[in-house]
Design an enzyme around this catalytic site. Structure first.
Site: not given
Length: 157
Positions: A10, A14-16
């Site tokens: 990704d 890190i994201h939601g």
């Protein structure tokens, strides 16, 4: 042997979706980000940590640090490994990190890349890395969120 539940590509790291949705789905208690730039950028680390709920822990390592340290993981560490590119995964696998399955969640479109799904765009270098990972026995799936149907990336490249 480290308990790596899943490895995700990704380019947002890190994201939601990663910090909440995937972590809860997997039952992970540790997110390891393997990225050379973010490993030394406390501002980015702090921003990413805001997308992670307690009691999930985070670690930010360079690719080489990940290779060097992952085998020292405690048995009770349930690891969700996050990287930016398929080349990063290939480097980790070459470094003996036991990656069996890769979730391809987000690879942004940019010049020279071909869009193969709503969230994944690849260039020739990415395609070569995915084919090599497949040759090494790594299962590869495109899946944005856990409740989506998994797609075999090899059918699109």
């Amino acid at each position: 042997m480290p308990n790596i539940l899943l490895t995700r590509i990704d380019n947002r790291l890190i994201h939601g979706q990663v910090g909440m949705t995937w972590t809860n789905h997997l039952g992970a208690n540790l997110i390891v980000v393997a990225n050379d730039q973010v490993a030394t950028d406390e501002v980015q680390q702090n921003l990413m940590d805001m997308a992670v709920a307690e009691p999930i822990e985070t670690r930010y390592f360079t690719l080489q640090e990940t290779i060097d340290k992952i085998h020292y993981a405690a048995e009770d560490q349930l690891i969700f490994l996050v990287v930016k590119t398929p080349q990063d995964v290939l480097r980790l696998v070459a470094g003996q990190v036991p990656i069996k399955k890769v979730n391809i969640g987000n690879m942004h479109f940019s010049e020279g890349k071909k869009q193969i799904s709503s969230t994944v765009s690849v260039d020739d270098e990415d395609v070569r890395a995915f084919h090599r990972l497949h040759e090494l026995g790594v299962k590869l799936e495109i899946r944005r969120v856990p409740d989506e149907k998994s797609l075999d990336i090899l059918k699109f490249i």
